[in-house]
Design an enzyme around this catalytic site. Sequence first.
Site, PDB file in Angstrom:
ATOM      1  N   LYS A   1       0.834  -1.204   0.000  1.00 35.56           N
ATOM      2  CA  LYS A   1       0.000   0.000   0.000  1.00 35.56           C
ATOM      3  C   LYS A   1       0.872   1.258   0.000  1.00 35.56           C
ATOM      4  O   LYS A   1       0.581   2.242  -0.681  1.00 35.56           O
ATOM      5  CB  LYS A   1      -0.940  -0.006   1.215  1.00 35.56           C
ATOM      6  CG  LYS A   1      -2.061  -1.031   1.077  1.00 35.56           C
ATOM      7  CD  LYS A   1      -2.798  -1.287   2.385  1.00 35.56           C
ATOM      8  CE  LYS A   1      -3.791  -2.433   2.221  1.00 35.56           C
ATOM      9  NZ  LYS A   1      -4.458  -2.827   3.470  1.00 35.56           N
TER      10      LYS A   1
ATOM     11  N   GLN B   1      -4.413  -1.498   9.743  1.00 34.74           N
ATOM     12  CA  GLN B   1      -4.321  -2.797   9.080  1.00 34.74           C
ATOM     13  C   GLN B   1      -4.979  -3.887   9.929  1.00 34.74           C
ATOM     14  O   GLN B   1      -4.672  -4.047  11.105  1.00 34.74           O
ATOM     15  CB  GLN B   1      -2.850  -3.144   8.802  1.00 34.74           C
ATOM     16  CG  GLN B   1      -2.662  -4.432   8.018  1.00 34.74           C
ATOM     17  CD  GLN B   1      -3.303  -4.389   6.624  1.00 34.74           C
ATOM     18  OE1 GLN B   1      -3.183  -3.402   5.903  1.00 34.74           O
ATOM     19  NE2 GLN B   1      -4.012  -5.451   6.263  1.00 34.74           N
TER      20      GLN B   1
ATOM     21  N   ASP C   1     -10.983   2.987   4.177  1.00 40.51           N
ATOM     22  CA  ASP C   1     -11.410   1.592   4.029  1.00 40.51           C
ATOM     23  C   ASP C   1     -12.936   1.485   3.953  1.00 40.51           C
ATOM     24  O   ASP C   1     -13.465   0.429   3.599  1.00 40.51           O
ATOM     25  CB  ASP C   1     -10.911   0.747   5.224  1.00 40.51           C
ATOM     26  CG  ASP C   1      -9.597   0.040   4.917  1.00 40.51           C
ATOM     27  OD1 ASP C   1      -9.325  -0.206   3.723  1.00 40.51           O
ATOM     28  OD2 ASP C   1      -8.850  -0.276   5.869  1.00 40.51           O
TER      29      ASP C   1
END
Length: 318
Positions: free
Chosen positions: A59, A103, A129
Amino acid sequence: MKLDDATARVLSGTKVATEIREGLRPRVETFCRAAGRAPMLGLLLVGADPGSQIYVRNKIKASEGLGMATDLRRLPETASFDDVLDIVRSFNASAAHDGILVQSPLPVGLGAEAEQKIFDAIDPDKDVDGFHPVNVGRLVQKRPALTPCTPLGIIELLDRAQIEISGKRAVVIGRSDIVGKPIAMLLLHRNATVTVCHSKTVALARVASTADILVVAVGVPAFVTRAFVKPGATVIDVGTNPLTDRDRVEMIFGEGTMKMAAFEKRGTVLSGDVHPEVGSVAGALTPVPGGVGPLTIAMLLSNTVRAAEDRLSSDRRT
Ligand code: NAP
């Protein structure tokens, strides 16, 4: 039927992800000129899960490759819930952080509900997200929202492959918060007739075989076989299942295939949730790897650029 004999059109997520990234590049440049800084993604990695380390590294690489800034904070496996919360709050309060990514999974030691509580603490306007309940609610109501990256990527892929969604029958196998439910909602908003299946669905193969668009997010290697697929259907394989057992790899892919050769070389290969034999029935199919995976990262970049642009325009209004 071997994977190598497949006749379905291959829907390359790698190619579409490159197109998406290139489309974002001028927007990043415009933002940098207007804001005097690059859009910034704050990432928090707790613990030492090897998969998470790789995801976070990828990422960061993708973000920086687009001229975006990243701020990676690491905490040890032993970190407390408050340690994690403090970093999320500092990202929330920062004028320079546009997106926040914690994460998953968090270490089990933080408790069963830690992940949900931490996601809930993220500023919804920085929630790239798309897991915050405010964004989930906005998605359900078809209002502007930061939406989970994998489902967004699937819609982009269908659009760019010019696969009609409106009026089609879509079946989603899997009802997770990060894939199954949001893709069902996005397909519904695009006027598909959507059925969501799960582990308690009766006659699953029969239901799945009514689909013009079949999205599979189950997490079981080669779960969906020919019997699940209407001839000519578009099949989106979200599953990413690492296989290390030779017999299993041979049973799924067959002797003499490219996958088998890759396994002999590396001792591991990725299997999707869709059996390779589906390649001879489906009209179009996403490969694993190189299908949905690269799109997920591309849409994370897209969400971060969007969050940055929205924050900049709301700063200008105030
Ligand atoms: P998840 O949270 O584990 O959910 C799995 C879903 O599949 C559940 O709804 C479950 O039903 C259903 N299911 C399990 N066994 C089933 C069965 N035998 N018959 C019918 N339904 C069954 O999974 P997820 O997070 O959505 O991930 C699914 C897969 O996609 C995994 O392989 C994951 O690694 C992959 N993934 C890939 C990406 C990417 O970027 N490529 C992103 C996210 C996920 P119940 O609800 O009834 O238990």
